[in-house]
Design a protein around this motif. Sequence first.
Motif, PDB file in Angstrom:
ATOM      1  N   VAL A 284      -2.781  -2.866  -5.874  1.00  0.00           N
ATOM      2  CA  VAL A 284      -2.244  -1.907  -5.941  1.00  0.00           C
ATOM      3  C   VAL A 284      -2.581  -0.866  -6.145  1.00  0.00           C
ATOM      4  CG1 VAL A 284      -2.075  -0.229  -8.042  1.00  0.00           C
ATOM      5  CG2 VAL A 284      -1.667  -2.148  -9.266  1.00  0.00           C
ATOM      6  N   SER A 285      -4.417  -0.849  -4.916  1.00  0.00           N
ATOM      7  CA  SER A 285      -4.505   0.175  -4.266  1.00  0.00           C
ATOM      8  C   SER A 285      -3.890   0.140  -2.816  1.00  0.00           C
ATOM      9  CB  SER A 285      -6.318   0.204  -4.225  1.00  0.00           C
ATOM     10  OG  SER A 285      -6.594  -1.366  -3.435  1.00  0.00           O
ATOM     11  N   GLY A 286      -3.345  -1.019  -2.395  1.00  0.00           N
ATOM     12  CA  GLY A 286      -2.568  -1.015  -1.735  1.00  0.00           C
ATOM     13  C   GLY A 286      -1.543  -0.422  -1.205  1.00  0.00           C
ATOM     14  N   LEU A 287      -0.499  -0.734  -2.626  1.00  0.00           N
ATOM     15  CA  LEU A 287       0.662   0.352  -2.701  1.00  0.00           C
ATOM     16  C   LEU A 287       0.757   1.789  -2.647  1.00  0.00           C
ATOM     17  CD1 LEU A 287       2.908  -1.911  -4.339  1.00  0.00           C
ATOM     18  CD2 LEU A 287       2.298  -1.885  -1.589  1.00  0.00           C
ATOM     19  N   GLY A 288      -0.893   1.946  -2.935  1.00  0.00           N
ATOM     20  CA  GLY A 288      -0.893   3.546  -4.007  1.00  0.00           C
ATOM     21  C   GLY A 288      -0.842   4.487  -2.243  1.00  0.00           C
ATOM     22  N   PRO A 289      -0.864   5.547  -3.111  1.00  0.00           N
ATOM     23  CA  PRO A 289      -0.022   6.850  -1.891  1.00  0.00           C
ATOM     24  C   PRO A 289      -1.482   6.695  -0.614  1.00  0.00           C
ATOM     25  CG  PRO A 289      -0.846   7.986  -4.064  1.00  0.00           C
ATOM     26  CD  PRO A 289      -0.533   5.820  -4.191  1.00  0.00           C
ATOM     27  N   PHE A 290      -0.984   7.350   0.149  1.00  0.00           N
ATOM     28  CA  PHE A 290      -1.431   7.555   1.104  1.00  0.00           C
ATOM     29  C   PHE A 290      -2.229   9.385   1.041  1.00  0.00           C
ATOM     30  CE2 PHE A 290      -3.262   7.920   5.207  1.00  0.00           C
ATOM     31  CZ  PHE A 290      -4.459   6.452   5.776  1.00  0.00           C
ATOM     32  N   THR A 291      -2.914   9.603   0.176  1.00  0.00           N
ATOM     33  CA  THR A 291      -3.479  11.045   0.120  1.00  0.00           C
ATOM     34  C   THR A 291      -3.821  12.122   1.449  1.00  0.00           C
ATOM     35  OG1 THR A 291      -5.572  10.219  -0.229  1.00  0.00           O
ATOM     36  CG2 THR A 291      -4.353  10.848  -2.364  1.00  0.00           C
ATOM     37  N   ASP A 292      -3.716  13.196   1.035  1.00  0.00           N
ATOM     38  CA  ASP A 292      -3.817  14.724   1.998  1.00  0.00           C
ATOM     39  C   ASP A 292      -5.332  14.522   2.077  1.00  0.00           C
ATOM     40  OD1 ASP A 292      -1.275  15.695   1.867  1.00  0.00           O
ATOM     41  OD2 ASP A 292      -1.807  16.562   0.194  1.00  0.00           O
TER      42      ASP A 292
END
Lengths: 272, 127
Positions: free
Chosen positions: A20-28
């Motif tokens: 889940v953390s790998g596929l999560g968004p790449f935040t600002d």
Amino acid sequence: MLGDWLSIVVLGGLSSLIFVSGLGPFTDRMLDRWCLRYDVAVDQHGREWLRTQLRRARAWRWCGFAVGTVVSALPMYANVIDRNRAADFATPANRFAPWLLAAAGSVVGELLSRRPPGGRRAAHLATRHWRDYCSSRWVAVVGWSVPVSVAFAVQATQSRDLGWRWSWLGPAVALCGSAAVTVGLRHLVNRPGAPDGLDRLVDDALRADSAHHLVGASVALAGLGTSHAALALDLGWLGLLVGMGQWLAIAAWWYVARQETWNVARVRWSRS
Amino acid sequence: MRAVVVDDASPVPSFEQVRSQVAAMIRSGELSPGEHLPPVRQLAADLGLAKNTVAKAYAALESEGLVVGDRRRGTLVLAASASPETDRVRRVEMAERAAVRYLAEVGHLGFPAVDAIDVVRRVASAD
């Protein structure tokens, strides 16, 4: 049995979390940290392109690790389903699965680079070398791990009656690391560049970041393979130290991926 | 900034866009003699072109005498208006390549290098 169930729950939960953390968004915030690390400034258009690239590479890396964690627990799953068949799934390679698949994910993530959209494309007339993006010392470490682990395996085969799978697994893992760094770095310098209009520094920073991850993964495989091959020898108390070397190899991955040697090369390459 | 730009919307073929821009940079002195051009594979990837397209542009530059291609050293920029010495070196390199091609062709016909040289001598003396 209870222990197997517990392990399955813990490893299953852990791999799901990694997935889940790998596929999560790449935040600002992550993107800002990345730009700060490489000392580059990116406009809004460039940020979206950069975010996509970084997110894809990270997703492949972490998904490889998550799948590897599941694969490493296969004997436990088998034990719960059919105790008699559990041994079929228990191989010496199981413990390497998370690292092998994370390294494979790193390579695939970097290989799957797409051509930037748009009908107008620019290219700089300077020859790129992989040495401009990462430390050649670490690449040499990966290269040397293969003959060293082969020497250990030959020695172990002659002196101890170990199965060939146990003896030759180390050199095979080191060879995987060597192949990953060769294929990855070769592709790295020849993959499509950043979209037209984006600062050349950003493109170089992205290549350097990829190189660090690739070399880091390969160093981990090289270290794991070599120490596994060394463990096959009758080392006595030294075996304890060599066993700790496996964790050192994984720490080296983190170190290589985080260190900023590229800044030295950038002076003669990006600013030219 | 020494960059080559390819525009899909342009009616000019891609290889000609690459050739003309590199040729202009060599003629203006932006690319100096002895500098290396990037490998075909790298430039093709950066510009999103087929390797053959870039290779064709490089071949055209070579036939114009602006660059010289070498399998090991890559593609080197030559002086746009070459000095007599540079020009001689370039011509010697071209003659050597022609000689290699000739020897290979004659070799396929079953003649050793010594016989091939004899043939050249005979033809030259007949002229």
